[in-house]
Enzyme design. Structure first.
Site, PDB file in Angstrom:
ATOM      1  N   LYS A 126       0.859  -1.191   0.000  1.00 44.21           N
ATOM      2  CA  LYS A 126       0.000   0.000   0.000  1.00 44.21           C
ATOM      3  C   LYS A 126       0.887   1.230   0.000  1.00 44.21           C
ATOM      4  O   LYS A 126       2.030   1.174   0.459  1.00 44.21           O
ATOM      5  CB  LYS A 126      -0.888   0.033   1.262  1.00 44.21           C
ATOM      6  CG  LYS A 126      -2.159   0.811   1.068  1.00 44.21           C
ATOM      7  CD  LYS A 126      -3.230  -0.060   0.425  1.00 44.21           C
ATOM      8  CE  LYS A 126      -4.426   0.724  -0.017  1.00 44.21           C
ATOM      9  NZ  LYS A 126      -5.526  -0.184  -0.393  1.00 44.21           N
ATOM     10  N   ASP A 166      -6.685   4.139  -4.818  1.00 48.27           N
ATOM     11  CA  ASP A 166      -7.434   4.014  -3.572  1.00 48.27           C
ATOM     12  C   ASP A 166      -8.092   5.390  -3.411  1.00 48.27           C
ATOM     13  O   ASP A 166      -8.262   6.108  -4.415  1.00 48.27           O
ATOM     14  CB  ASP A 166      -6.506   3.661  -2.395  1.00 48.27           C
ATOM     15  CG  ASP A 166      -7.275   3.151  -1.165  1.00 48.27           C
ATOM     16  OD1 ASP A 166      -7.555   1.955  -1.089  1.00 48.27           O
ATOM     17  OD2 ASP A 166      -7.600   3.968  -0.269  1.00 48.27           O
TER      18      ASP A 166
END
Ligand code: GLU
Length: 449
Positions: A126, A166
């Site tokens: 991430k 995201d």
């Protein structure tokens, strides 16, 4: 609980006490997998759990960009390459002013098990930045993305680490990021990012995949309960890409989203968000992402300012699809008291641990965890990687069929894993155990590092 699991949770609480979201997710996942650790004493000898909570690598970098007035700004960039045991690191980038190392790490940890659940060979990662895209011009976004990629490009690649979108990172940002990667590397490696535009290797259905996948998963839950989606009323929070995908797929399948909440309050539209209202949501969001009230003004429906729709009684399903820790104990109590049976998490970690435990303890409720429900997004990213490496393009129908199949398998695997440990129809524990199993096996087989 298993003593080794308890010790590692204590370790994380002490060592990472300044990272509350990360501690929260470790506690949630490891509590679930404790019965499995009971059966595998070899994990302790290999210190598997401590290895799992320390990212393989995490770095920050400076991202400097100049605004349209010539003012220079400095932001912090992050990338966390959490776990590469089952495939290249894979996970999105979040651009939002509240991004911290704790948020990036919690998302990377969750991503590791989520990606494992998809059955595709993807490790967990991430990244993101505390850059806030709200109110920035297109040119500012482009310069920021170019600067971000200039700092990151040496450390990613189709077989190394594959970022995606995201919150705050959609098709436009991925386009600028990819353009800069190509410019710097001088090669056509479009497998380095997913969520790309269709014209340069993006997969059909990727933008809708998370929302569609969530509804396909919901259908599996309903099927299990001898129920069907036909006529169901759904309350959601968030109306970004994911919430929008839920609205659209629900409408297609004869259900409807009758409540949705935004940052300024919630909307109640008893007729459901269907037809041209879906297009209006896109327009409204593009103009001003912070307010959903214009929807109420346009369609003459109720708007309740400054409130969330948790606790409304005239729905059948709740789907929190906004952000982490959206549903706390106070909301959970209202949700339980409403008598609604289905609580289907969609956003990453939308429920605090105490609220989640409370909802799971309600005899009349079924709770499904986000790492399974929202896995369709990254699953279609995996399908995008396959198409890129094989230099081919699948039709929307082909991708949609595969997505449906993957969501079905994720549900079935979760059910099976929970049953194996005598836990009944526990989708939360089942998803954690099933996701953990493959990563644990791969790490054990690859030796200690
Ligand atoms: N950010 C999404 C997630 O939370 C998608 C990640 C991806 O496609 O790599 O799973």
């Amino acid at each position: 609980m298993n003593a080794y699991v308890e010790r590692v949770i204590e370790y994380v609480k002490n060592k990472h006490c300044h990272e509350p979201e990360f501690v929260q997710t470790v506690e949630e996942v490891f509590t679930s997998i404790a019965p499995m650790v009971d059966k595998h004493p070899e994990y302790e000898k290999a210190d598997l759990l401590t290895r799992m909570v320390e990212p393989e690598r995490m770095f920050t970098f400076r991202v400097v960009w100049t605004d349209d007035n010539g003012q220079t700004h400095t932001n912090i960039g992050y990338r966390c390459q959490f776990n590469g045991a089952i495939g290249p690191y894979k996970g999105g980038l979040r651009f939002q002013s509240n991004v911290t190392p704790s948020i990036i790490k919690f998302l990377g940890f969750e991503q590791t098990f989520k990606n494992s659940l998809t059955g595709l060979p993807m490790g967990g990662g991430k990244g993101g930045s505390d850059f806030d895209p709200a109110g920035k011009s297109d040119a500012e976004i482009m310069r920021f993305c170019q600067s971000y990629m200039t700092a990151l490009y040496r450390y990613i690649g189709p077989d190394v680490d594959v970022p995606a979108g995201d919150m705050g990172v959609g098709g436009r940002e991925i386009g600028y990021l990819y353009g800069q990667y190509r410019r710097l590397k001088g090669v056509w490696e479009n497998g380095v990012l997913t969520g790309k535009g269709f014209s340069y290797g993006g997969s059909l259905i990727r933008p809708e995949a998370t929302g569609y996948g969530a509804v396909y998963y919901l259908q599996e839950v309903l099927k299990h309960e001898n129920d069907s989606i036909e006529g169901k009323r759904i309350a959601i929070s968030g109306y970004g890409n994911v919430g929008w995908g839920i609205m659209k797929k629900a409408a297609e399948l004869g259900a409807k989203v009758t409540y949705f909440a935004g940052p300024d309050g919630y909307i109640h539209d008893p007729d459901g968000v269907t037809g041209e209202k879906l297009d209006f949501i896109l327009e409204m969001r593009a103009k001003d992402p912070m307010h959903c009230k214009p929807y109420a003004d346009k369609y003459g429906v109720e708007f309740v300012p400054g409130a969330k729709c948790w606790g409304v009684k005239d729905v059948d399903i709740y789907m929190p699809a906004a952000t982490q820790n959206d549903v706390r104990m106070e909301s959970a109590e209202k949700i339980a008291a409403s008598g609604v049976k289905y609580y289907i998490e969609v956003a990453n970690m939308p429920t605090t641990n105490d609220a989640l435990d409370f909802l799971r303890s309600q005899k009349h409720m079924i709770v499904a965890p986000s790492k399974a429900v929202n896995a369709g997004g990254v699953a279609v990213s995996g399908l995008e990687m396959s198409q890129n490496s094989e230099r081919l393009v699948w039709t929307a129908e082909e991708v949609d069929e595969k997505l449906k199949g993957i969501m079905k398998v994720i549900h079935a695997m979760s059910v099976e894993a929970a049953e194996e440990y005598g836990l009944g129809y526990d989708l939360v524990a089942g998803a954690n155990i099933a996701g953990f199993k493959k990563v644990a096996t791969a790490m054990m087989e690859q030796g200690a590092f």
